[in-house]
Design an enzyme around this catalytic site. Structure first.
Site, PDB file in Angstrom:
ATOM      1  N   THR A 172       0.857  -1.317  -0.083  1.00  0.00           N
ATOM      2  CA  THR A 172       0.139   0.042   0.021  1.00  0.00           C
ATOM      3  C   THR A 172       0.856   1.234   0.083  1.00  0.00           C
ATOM      4  OG1 THR A 172      -1.555   1.330   1.421  1.00  0.00           O
ATOM      5  CG2 THR A 172       0.056  -0.294   2.489  1.00  0.00           C
ATOM      6  N   ASP A 173       0.266   2.362  -0.624  1.00  0.00           N
ATOM      7  CA  ASP A 173       1.045   3.740  -0.379  1.00  0.00           C
ATOM      8  C   ASP A 173       1.137   4.095   1.016  1.00  0.00           C
ATOM      9  OD1 ASP A 173      -1.670   4.417  -0.100  1.00  0.00           O
ATOM     10  OD2 ASP A 173      -1.754   5.830  -1.763  1.00  0.00           O
ATOM     11  N   GLU A 174       0.285   3.644   2.004  1.00  0.00           N
ATOM     12  CA  GLU A 174       0.218   4.056   3.418  1.00  0.00           C
ATOM     13  C   GLU A 174       1.625   3.942   4.025  1.00  0.00           C
ATOM     14  OE1 GLU A 174      -3.163   3.788   5.739  1.00  0.00           O
ATOM     15  OE2 GLU A 174      -4.450   3.185   3.837  1.00  0.00           O
ATOM     16  N   LYS A 185       2.004  -3.268   7.507  1.00  0.00           N
ATOM     17  CA  LYS A 185       2.493  -3.597   5.960  1.00  0.00           C
ATOM     18  C   LYS A 185       3.776  -3.075   5.559  1.00  0.00           C
ATOM     19  CE  LYS A 185       0.150  -4.558   2.955  1.00  0.00           C
ATOM     20  NZ  LYS A 185      -0.199  -6.146   2.383  1.00  0.00           N
ATOM     21  N   TYR A 230      -1.812  -0.300  11.061  1.00  0.00           N
ATOM     22  CA  TYR A 230      -2.094  -0.974   9.619  1.00  0.00           C
ATOM     23  C   TYR A 230      -0.879  -0.608   8.942  1.00  0.00           C
ATOM     24  CZ  TYR A 230      -3.404  -1.234   4.925  1.00  0.00           C
ATOM     25  OH  TYR A 230      -3.205  -1.434   3.546  1.00  0.00           O
TER      26      TYR A 230
END
Length: 360
Positions: free
Chosen positions: A139-141, A169, A165
């Site tokens: 993810t970009d997060e 990741k 979260y």
């Protein structure tokens, strides 16, 4: 060359869309889905595939390393596409344990199994390790947050996760990289922006807004609603992953984005306008959704309600997919307008799918 894929989390939102896409455009391949069917996994997402000879569903947990080893060996899997993850930021704030277990320990379990079957067993026999690929979907997060005007995230942007979260990741990304550099596992990783489209669990922004309008419930917007996200239609994401698997360099990361930044409040207003338009053009919708009084009267925006912002809420995400475009020829096919229209129509046509999920 035909492939046999193990798709983890293949009954979830992005995973199921990927499975549909892959079997449509790669009918010579076989796909085995491994999914624990937690709250966000739904076997109905794979309806219609159960009778296909090149598809199999296995209910199981990626943390069960022995099960993964058995599947890799029995099915002669040569490609793993790893979607399985806990992904809702709000849930990670209230209950981070599941995110640590699934996203970190689960990824570690998969990597251990793949190393054992694809590399160790062959080396013991004095053979060349089997040709393989472990593709990790991230993810970009993991990159943190951006201020207005800052350049979008690139593949070499330093990681700075801000929620349990995104931290889980980020850890899984590092494990995948380590298994390539330490053990020679052939891996690729893709970091995507926010996905939307069919089969999206209705706790997420876009399907939640659609469902709430149809039930005449408030449309909650965190803080001032000006948090910006880059939005990607889920089939464009599947297309990007296909390019990475087929053409991507082993050991590399690739950003997959929609080149499509929107503030949350503007997305909500767009959906409201499209819903009002749909009800105006199709009177039968008022019969099917009699509780949607604001949409029936053309005033869905009146349901908007600003709520207290969540802790650690990143202000802006944006993906720079230049590397993926230049090296692999990636380009999203859906505009946000066309993608939202398709998504809205899908939810209007598939109430039987999403309505039971609202109670979970």
């Amino acid at each position: 060359m035909s492939r046999t894929l193990l798709v983890t989390g293949g009954a979830g939102f992005i995973g199921a869309n990927f499975v549909h896409y892959w079997l449509q455009f790669n009918p010579q391949d076989r796909v085995v889905v491994l999914d624990a069917l937690t709250y966000a996994g739904n076997i109905a997402n794979l309806a219609g595939m159960e009778n296909q000879s090149n598809f199999e569903f296995v209910k199981g947990n990626i943390c069960d390393t022995e099960l993964v080893e058995q599947l890799l060996s029995r099915e002669q899997i040569n490609t793993v596409v790893h979607f399985a993850a806990e992904s809702h930021v709000d849930r990670s704030i209230s209950g981070p344990d599941a995110f640590i277990e699934t996203n970190i320990l689960g990824t570690y379990s998969l990597l251990k199994a793949c190393k054992k079957i694809w590399i160790d067993e062959y080396q013991k026999q004095g053979k060349i390790p089997v040709e393989h690929r472990f593709h990790h979907v991230s993810t970009d997060e993991v990159y943190g947050t951006l201020e207005p005007g800052e350049p979008a995230f690139k593949e070499d942007t330093p990681y700075a996760p801000n929620s349990p979260y995104s931290a889980s990741k980020a850890a899984s990304d590092h494990l995948v990289r380590a298994y390539h550099h330490t053990y020679g596992l052939d891996v690729t990783t893709s970091n995507c922006s926010n996905n939307y489209g069919p089969y999206h669990f209705p706790e997420k922004l876009i399907p939640l807004i659609i469902a709430n309008i149809l039930h005449n419930k408030p449309l909650p917007i965190y803080g001032d609603g000006k948090q910006i996200r880059d939005w990607l239609y889920v089939e464009d994401h599947a297309r990007g992953i296909e390019l990475v698997i087929n053409r991507g360099k082993v050991g590399e990361n690739y950003n997959i984005g929609g080149h499509n930044e929107w503030a949350n409040v503007d997305i909500v207003k767009l959906i409201c306008n499209k819903m009002d338009e749909a009800f105006a053009n199709k009177p039968e919708l008022a019969v099917r959704f009699p509780h949607a009084s604001k949409a029936i009267s053309g005033n869905s925006q009146e349901l908007i309600q600003y709520v207290t912002d969540r802790p650690g809420h990143d202000r802006r995400y944006a993906i720079d997919a230049t590397k993926t475009t230049n090296e692999l020829g990636y380009k999203p096919l859906e505009s946000f307008d066309s993608g939202i229209s398709k998504t809205l129509q899908w939810y209007l046509d598939n109430e039987d799918w999403w309505a039971p999920l609202l109670t979970q």
